[in-house]
Structure formats: structure tokens, C-alpha cells
Write a protein that holds these residues in place. Structure first.
Motif, short mmCIF file in Angstrom:
data_model
loop_
_atom_site.label_atom_id
_atom_site.label_comp_id
_atom_site.label_asym_id
_atom_site.label_seq_id
_atom_site.Cartn_x
_atom_site.Cartn_y
_atom_site.Cartn_z
N GLY A 82 10.26 22.32 -29.64
CA GLY A 82 10.19 22.92 -28.31
C GLY A 82 8.76 23.26 -27.92
O GLY A 82 8.31 22.96 -26.80
N THR A 83 8.04 23.86 -28.87
CA THR A 83 6.63 24.19 -28.63
C THR A 83 5.81 22.93 -28.37
O THR A 83 4.97 22.90 -27.47
N ALA A 84 6.05 21.88 -29.15
CA ALA A 84 5.31 20.63 -28.99
C ALA A 84 5.48 20.08 -27.57
O ALA A 84 4.50 19.73 -26.90
N PHE A 85 6.72 20.02 -27.10
CA PHE A 85 6.97 19.48 -25.76
C PHE A 85 6.42 20.41 -24.67
O PHE A 85 5.88 19.94 -23.67
N MET A 86 6.54 21.71 -24.87
CA MET A 86 6.05 22.65 -23.85
C MET A 86 4.52 22.61 -23.76
O MET A 86 3.96 22.64 -22.66
N LYS A 87 3.85 22.54 -24.90
CA LYS A 87 2.38 22.47 -24.90
C LYS A 87 1.90 21.18 -24.23
O LYS A 87 0.94 21.18 -23.46
N ALA A 88 2.59 20.07 -24.54
CA ALA A 88 2.25 18.80 -23.89
C ALA A 88 2.47 18.90 -22.38
O ALA A 88 1.66 18.42 -21.58
N GLY A 89 3.56 19.55 -22.00
CA GLY A 89 3.87 19.73 -20.58
C GLY A 89 2.83 20.55 -19.85
O GLY A 89 2.46 20.25 -18.71
N ASN A 90 2.33 21.58 -20.52
CA ASN A 90 1.29 22.43 -19.91
C ASN A 90 0.03 21.62 -19.59
O ASN A 90 -0.59 21.79 -18.54
N VAL A 91 -0.35 20.74 -20.51
CA VAL A 91 -1.55 19.91 -20.34
C VAL A 91 -1.37 18.93 -19.18
O VAL A 91 -2.33 18.60 -18.47
N LEU A 92 -0.13 18.47 -18.98
CA LEU A 92 0.13 17.44 -17.97
C LEU A 92 0.70 18.03 -16.67
O LEU A 92 1.25 17.30 -15.84
N LYS A 93 0.54 19.31 -16.50
CA LYS A 93 1.06 20.01 -15.32
C LYS A 93 0.56 19.35 -14.02
O LYS A 93 -0.62 19.08 -13.86
N GLY A 94 1.52 19.07 -13.12
CA GLY A 94 1.18 18.52 -11.82
C GLY A 94 0.93 17.03 -11.78
O GLY A 94 0.72 16.45 -10.71
#
Length: 207
Positions: free
Chosen positions: A84-96
């Protein structure tokens, strides 16, 4: 290039692979863990599938972040918080972002691996998912630096992860449930490294 629709396709492919490999992952986990890794991964990605029609209407960042939140909420054991952390951290970097190139993927992979290290208080060489992810991350970065396109770089990352999974058979676990076995964990393949490899393989196949 990966757009939001392609990322949703990747998530579906990962979910299908976890279903296919459920018994195999559970068998690996029976040998050195709680015996529930395959079951937990399927439960988590089934929850992601239920949410996916809503998630894929946004950008890539929100899709990955939403995937991570579903995994944290629905996967038992250590795998839920780590994946979950891995996907959320990746998502934060690719925001927008609605489209990503190789450099974006590299940044997302770096954030994901960093998140797993931090959350699990672990590093490469401890017989965990990081023994697949860290070599994959390094190989991907080297390939991009050498001028490879995204697909070619991912192929090299997958090959490095495959070697990392093999490496887990040769070392004793020092983290997680398997660490209780100490030297007796040598000879067994780490289930978390294996499921990480499966995820990377599905990403590469979809491109």
C-alpha cells in the motif's frame, strides 16, 4: 509512454496474476511464514478491482494512490502496509499526471522502494520484497541512464528482480515472520520478493 487507461490495464493485469499465482504464493509462505500471502494479495487486489472504475476516471497519481489505500485497508499481515505504501508513494510522485514517460516511472519506482524501506525498516539482503525491488530499481535507472526506452529498461528491471528472487533462496531471513526460522529459512524463496517480481512482470508485459 503510459497514460491513465494503460495504468488501469496494468492494475487489472496484476490483479489477474495474483489470482493465478495465489496457491503458489501461499505455498511459498507456508514454508517460511503465515501461509496467507497469496490469499492476502488476492483479497487486496479484489478490493482494488471493485474501486477501479472510480479510480480510473482520475489521473495516474490518484489511480495509484487509491490502489495503495485499498491495499492497506484490505491486505492482512505486513504485505498490506508495504504494498500500500509503495503504491501511495508512487502515486504522490505522479500526482496530476495523465501521461508518464520513463523518467516519471523512475521517480515513482524510487519513491515506492523508499517507502517500503521506511515502512518495513528494512533493506536489501534481509530476504524480503526488497531483494526483488532494489535490484530492479538499480537496473532500471542504469538502463535509462544508458538511453534505453521504458519497455527495454523494464525488461532489464524484471531480469534483475528474477535474479533477486533466486538470491533470496541463498540467505537467511532477518526480517518478518521468516526471521524466526533463522538459518532454517535458507533454501526457501521469499514470497514477498516473488509477488514483487510478478507485479514488475505484468507492468512490462502490458507495455
Amino acid at each position: 509512454m503510459i497514460d491513465t487507461a494503460k495504468m488501469a490495464e496494468i492494475i487489472r493485469a496484476i490483479a489477474a496474476r495474483m489470482e493465478t499465482e495465489k496457491d503458489y504464493l501461499t505455498q511459498l509462505d507456508n514454508e517460511i511464514g503465515d501461509g496467507d500471502h497469496g490469499i492476502n494479495m488476492v483479497r487486496g487486489f479484489n478490493a482494488v478491482m471493485e474501486k477501479l472504475p472510480e479510480l480510473e476516471t482520475g489521473d495516474i497519481g490518484s489511480l495509484l494512490k487509491g490502489t495503495g489505500m485499498q491495499l492497506v485497508s484490505n491486505v492482512g499481515g505486513a504485505s498490506g502496509p508495504l504494498y500500500g505504501t509503495a503504491f501511495m508513494k508512487a502515486g504522490n510522485v505522479l500526482k496530476g499526471k495523465s501521461e508518464i514517460e520513463a523518467a516519471d516511472f523512475a521517480a515513482a519506482l524510487e519513491a515506492a522502494v523508499g517507502g517500503v524501506k521506511l515502512r518495513g525498516k528494512s533493506t536489501e539482503g534481509e530476504k524480503t520484497m526488497l531483494d526483488a525491488l532494489c535490484p530492479a530499481h538499480k537496473a532500471f535507472n542504469e538502463a535509462i541512464a544508458a538511453g534505453d526506452e521504458l519497455k527495454a529498461a523494464l525488461q532489464k528491471a524484471v531480469a534483475a528482480a528474477e535474479a533477486g528472487v533466486e538470491y533470496t533462496k541463498t540467505i537467511a531471513a532477518t526480517k518478518g515472520r521468516a526471521s524466526y526460522l533463522g538459518e532454517r529459512s535458507i533454501g526457501h524463496q521469499d514470497p514477498g520478493a516473488t509477488s514483487s517480481l510478478f507485479i514488475l512482470q505484468e507492468i512490462e508485459k502490458c507495455l
